[in-house]
Design a protein around this motif. Structure first.
Motif, mmCIF file in Angstrom:
data_model
loop_
_atom_site.group_PDB
_atom_site.id
_atom_site.type_symbol
_atom_site.label_atom_id
_atom_site.label_comp_id
_atom_site.label_asym_id
_atom_site.label_seq_id
_atom_site.Cartn_x
_atom_site.Cartn_y
_atom_site.Cartn_z
ATOM 1 N N HIS A 183 31.355 26.081 8.617
ATOM 2 C CA HIS A 183 30.675 25.888 9.897
ATOM 3 C C HIS A 183 31.515 26.451 11.039
ATOM 4 O O HIS A 183 30.982 27.110 11.952
ATOM 5 C CB HIS A 183 30.401 24.396 10.140
ATOM 6 C CG HIS A 183 29.312 23.838 9.299
ATOM 7 N ND1 HIS A 183 29.554 23.173 8.125
ATOM 8 C CD2 HIS A 183 27.957 23.851 9.459
ATOM 9 C CE1 HIS A 183 28.421 22.787 7.592
ATOM 10 N NE2 HIS A 183 27.426 23.181 8.363
ATOM 11 N N GLN A 198 22.854 29.053 11.005
ATOM 12 C CA GLN A 198 21.700 28.143 11.041
ATOM 13 C C GLN A 198 21.339 27.674 9.639
ATOM 14 O O GLN A 198 20.940 26.510 9.441
ATOM 15 C CB GLN A 198 20.507 28.853 11.681
ATOM 16 C CG GLN A 198 20.688 29.128 13.170
ATOM 17 C CD GLN A 198 19.491 29.848 13.766
ATOM 18 O OE1 GLN A 198 18.519 30.139 13.073
ATOM 19 N NE2 GLN A 198 19.567 30.140 15.054
ATOM 20 N N SER A 201 23.882 25.104 8.444
ATOM 21 C CA SER A 201 23.878 23.912 9.301
ATOM 22 C C SER A 201 22.853 22.891 8.840
ATOM 23 O O SER A 201 23.029 21.681 9.043
ATOM 24 C CB SER A 201 23.595 24.305 10.752
ATOM 25 O OG SER A 201 24.647 25.096 11.264
ATOM 26 N N CYS A 202 21.786 23.376 8.219
ATOM 27 C CA CYS A 202 20.727 22.456 7.797
ATOM 28 C C CYS A 202 20.717 22.227 6.285
ATOM 29 O O CYS A 202 19.847 21.514 5.779
ATOM 30 C CB CYS A 202 19.365 22.969 8.258
ATOM 31 S SG CYS A 202 18.919 24.585 7.593
ATOM 32 N N LYS A 203 21.646 22.842 5.571
ATOM 33 C CA LYS A 203 21.706 22.668 4.114
ATOM 34 C C LYS A 203 23.149 22.329 3.713
ATOM 35 O O LYS A 203 23.936 23.202 3.349
ATOM 36 C CB LYS A 203 21.221 23.924 3.399
ATOM 37 C CG LYS A 203 19.752 24.252 3.660
ATOM 38 C CD LYS A 203 19.279 25.412 2.829
ATOM 39 C CE LYS A 203 17.823 25.742 3.117
ATOM 40 N NZ LYS A 203 16.906 24.650 2.762
ATOM 41 N N HIS A 204 23.474 21.046 3.799
ATOM 42 C CA HIS A 204 24.841 20.600 3.532
ATOM 43 C C HIS A 204 25.249 20.837 2.085
ATOM 44 O O HIS A 204 26.390 21.217 1.800
ATOM 45 C CB HIS A 204 24.973 19.109 3.867
ATOM 46 C CG HIS A 204 26.339 18.563 3.590
ATOM 47 N ND1 HIS A 204 27.439 18.883 4.369
ATOM 48 C CD2 HIS A 204 26.793 17.725 2.609
ATOM 49 C CE1 HIS A 204 28.505 18.265 3.892
ATOM 50 N NE2 HIS A 204 28.140 17.565 2.824
ATOM 51 N N THR A 207 26.243 24.439 1.604
ATOM 52 C CA THR A 207 27.531 24.708 2.248
ATOM 53 C C THR A 207 28.686 24.195 1.398
ATOM 54 O O THR A 207 29.697 24.877 1.237
ATOM 55 C CB THR A 207 27.586 24.042 3.637
ATOM 56 O OG1 THR A 207 26.416 24.375 4.367
ATOM 57 C CG2 THR A 207 28.810 24.512 4.402
#
Length: 276
Positions: A183, A198, A201-204, A207
């Motif tokens: 991040h 992006q 950020s919405c798919k932990h 990541t």
């Protein structure tokens, strides 16, 4: 004959290495020319500023030599020469010509950047310098010499060490283990990418997977030495795609060429170990 057996030939390994490396050097030279403003007297990497990092002595021969080689006009000419020599090195590699003089010249021209830009040179530059140094020594002693073989083994060792250290440093970092490092990287202006930032950020879960995949791959890359050479392609494919990703989303295109250029030496090393 299987394609991987071609890398048992030292001359062929040299040619492939020089072909890949010369492409990267040519692109890097064009990038340096495009961003020439940072090397000018008012730029961040001007010689007026860079030479302050040296401890000069009165009537120092090195000082006079560097002042000549690294002043604006001469240094810019050296970049043009590096671009031309890199292009020539690429053509020679395609024609199966290994020229010690040309390899040493490219090494020297690339080394000048280290003195003109003592700060901020990344791992791709260091890997490039290591490869050029090793191939310069190997070619001077003769491609078929034992020294040449040792130089290829040295390049392979440098590649494996670089990957392992990079992976280990990520492993012991809480930011990488918790995926917050990605991040932070992709939110920056220099290495960031809006779309990918992006996405992560919405798919932990994605990541976290990517974070662990990166440092585990880097740490375990050395295990290629224990597999039969035919499986080496899998390691190289993953590594190549990893650097392609970094080139596209982070702008680290120099890493793609410098580290890929070390793969042929590792391929030769794997063949050497397994005696295939």
């Amino acid at each position: 004959m299987n394609p991987y057996l071609a890398f048992k030939n030292i001359a062929f390994t040299y040619q492939v290495t020089l072909c890949i490396l010369s492409m990267g050097l040519f692109i890097a030279s064009l990038e340096d020319l495009k961003s020439w403003s940072i090397f000018q007297p008012t730029g961040l990497l001007s010689w007026k500023v860079a030479k302050l990092s040296f401890k000069w002595r009165a009537k120092d021969l090195r000082q006079r030599l560097f002042n000549v080689l690294l002043q604006d006009h001469v240094f810019k000419c050296s970049i043009y020469l590096r671009a031309f020599a890199s292009l020539l090195l690429f053509i020679f590699s395609l024609l199966n010509i290994i020229s010690p003089t040309l390899i040493c010249s490219v090494f020297f021209l690339n080394l000048l950047m280290n003195f003109r830009t003592p700060y901020g040179l990344d791992g791709s530059y260091q890997m490039t310098l290591v490869i050029l140094f090793a191939l310069s020594i190997g070619s001077l002693f003769g491609v078929d010499s034992s020294i040449s073989t040792a130089c290829l083994l040295f390049i392979a060792g440098e590649l494996l060490t670089s990957y392992f250290i990079a992976g280990f440093n990520k492993l012991i970092s809480p930011m990488w283990r918790t995926s917050s490092a990605l991040h932070g990287i992709f939110s920056t202006k220099c290495y960031g990418h809006g779309f990918f930032f992006q996405l992560i950020s919405c798919k932990h879960l994605l990541t976290t997977f990517l974070s662990w995949f990166v440092f585990l791959f880097e740490m375990l890359f050395f295990t290629v030495l224990f597999f039969h050479p035919m499986y080496t392609i899998l390691f190289f494919a993953i590594g190549f795609l990893f650097h392609v990703f970094n080139a596209i989303f982070m702008g680290l295109n120099n890493f793609l060429f410098s580290f890929s250029a070390a793969y042929p030496a590792l391929f030769y090393c794997v063949n050497y170990i397994h005696g295939t």
